[in-house]
Design an enzyme around this catalytic site. Structure first.
Site, PDB file in Angstrom:
ATOM      1  N   ILE A 163      13.982 -49.313 -38.847  1.00  0.00           N
ATOM      2  CA  ILE A 163      13.637 -50.000 -39.680  1.00  0.00           C
ATOM      3  C   ILE A 163      14.810 -51.222 -40.208  1.00  0.00           C
ATOM      4  O   ILE A 163      14.443 -52.050 -40.369  1.00  0.00           O
ATOM      5  CB  ILE A 163      13.725 -49.157 -41.052  1.00  0.00           C
ATOM      6  CG1 ILE A 163      12.433 -48.194 -41.044  1.00  0.00           C
ATOM      7  CG2 ILE A 163      13.642 -49.924 -42.490  1.00  0.00           C
ATOM      8  CD1 ILE A 163      12.392 -47.047 -41.936  1.00  0.00           C
ATOM      9  N   TYR A 185      18.797 -33.030 -46.286  1.00  0.00           N
ATOM     10  CA  TYR A 185      18.416 -34.122 -46.203  1.00  0.00           C
ATOM     11  C   TYR A 185      17.876 -34.671 -47.444  1.00  0.00           C
ATOM     12  O   TYR A 185      18.076 -35.588 -47.866  1.00  0.00           O
ATOM     13  CB  TYR A 185      17.439 -34.326 -44.887  1.00  0.00           C
ATOM     14  CG  TYR A 185      16.786 -35.785 -44.944  1.00  0.00           C
ATOM     15  CD1 TYR A 185      17.608 -36.747 -44.205  1.00  0.00           C
ATOM     16  CD2 TYR A 185      15.546 -35.770 -44.972  1.00  0.00           C
ATOM     17  CE1 TYR A 185      16.944 -38.088 -44.366  1.00  0.00           C
ATOM     18  CE2 TYR A 185      15.058 -37.093 -45.207  1.00  0.00           C
ATOM     19  CZ  TYR A 185      15.704 -38.147 -44.580  1.00  0.00           C
ATOM     20  OH  TYR A 185      15.034 -39.346 -44.505  1.00  0.00           O
TER      21      TYR A 185
END
Length: 248
Positions: free
Chosen positions: A18, A150
């Protein structure tokens, strides 16, 4: 085109996925982009694809001295930062019972602490009206076995965006979270066995309404919007680009 003409942008983790896709879009729109990453070889390859309006600075977002060196170089060369895309992040699948102190610290140091100081240290160089973009994750509002650390680290970004939007209101510096869903990047599925990666990707794709993983460029397009004047009235928001992953 040229929605970011003359802007100076920083993208952490800009050497792949990204981050690199966004760097390409920013350069196409007229910005000069500084990308960071820990691996010099990957940075060199990224710069070859980005061209002359990009600069690579090797560094680790968890090391404040590296961030200081990055912003000192930008101060000398450009004098300001108009866009910060805090994109560097890491996610590893680890069952609750197997989480170690080192794995916990790694994810929070990169995803929370590193992101925090990436932004904090940029503020003195940011003109009024600048844009801060934090790269979130669609799973931050969901529950998945093996992803508790996470997900908790990514959930922190929403709080940062809200608080910083208020704190920087007097300078019209906007902070938003850009939230990708399952995306085809080198890090996707990290922590799984090799034979588990493709089945995991297939399952993740089926959890979106598109049936496929996003291309990183789909996320990059939204990052251009949030960085440009087109997104000037979007402040403190969480913008999902997730194919419906966390929306339905």
């Amino acid at each position: 085109m040229n929605k970011l003409e003359g802007k100076i942008a920083v993208i952490t983790g800009g050497n792949s996925g990204i981050g690199l896709a966004t760097a390409k879009r920013y350069v196409e729109e007229g910005a000069h982009v500084y990308i960071t990453g820990r691996r010099q070889k990957q940075l060199d390859l990224a710069i070859e694809s980005l061209g002359k309006n990009a600069t690579a600075v090797q560094g680790d977002v968890t090391i404040n001295a590296d961030l200081d060196r990055l912003y000192e170089q930008i101060r000398r060369e450009q004098g300001r930062v108009d866009i910060v895309f805090a994109n560097a992040g890491i996610g590893v699948f680890i069952p609750l019972e197997e989480v170690s102190e080192s794995s916990f610290d790694l994810m929070f140091n990169v995803n929370v602490r590193g992101l925090f100081f990436t932004v904090q240290k940029a503020i003195p160089l940011m003109p009024d009206g600048s844009s801060i973009i934090l790269c979130g994750a669609s799973t931050a509002t969901m529950g998945f076995a093996g992803l508790s650390v996470y997900i908790a680290s990514k959930a922190a970004l929403r709080g940062f965006a809200r608080c910083w939007s208020v704190e920087l209101q007097h300078r019209r510096i906007r902070t938003n979270v850009l939230t990708p869903g399952p995306t085809e990047t080198p890090l996707y599925g990290k922590g799984l066995r090799e034979d588990q990666v493709e089945p995991f990707k297939t399952l993740a794709a089926l959890q979106t309404l598109t049936g496929v993983l996003a291309d990183p460029d789909e996320i990059a397009k939204a990052a251009v919007f949030l960085a440009s004047s087109d997104g000037a009235f979007i402040i403190g928001a969480d913008i999902p680009v997730d194919g419906g992953h966390a929306q339905v």
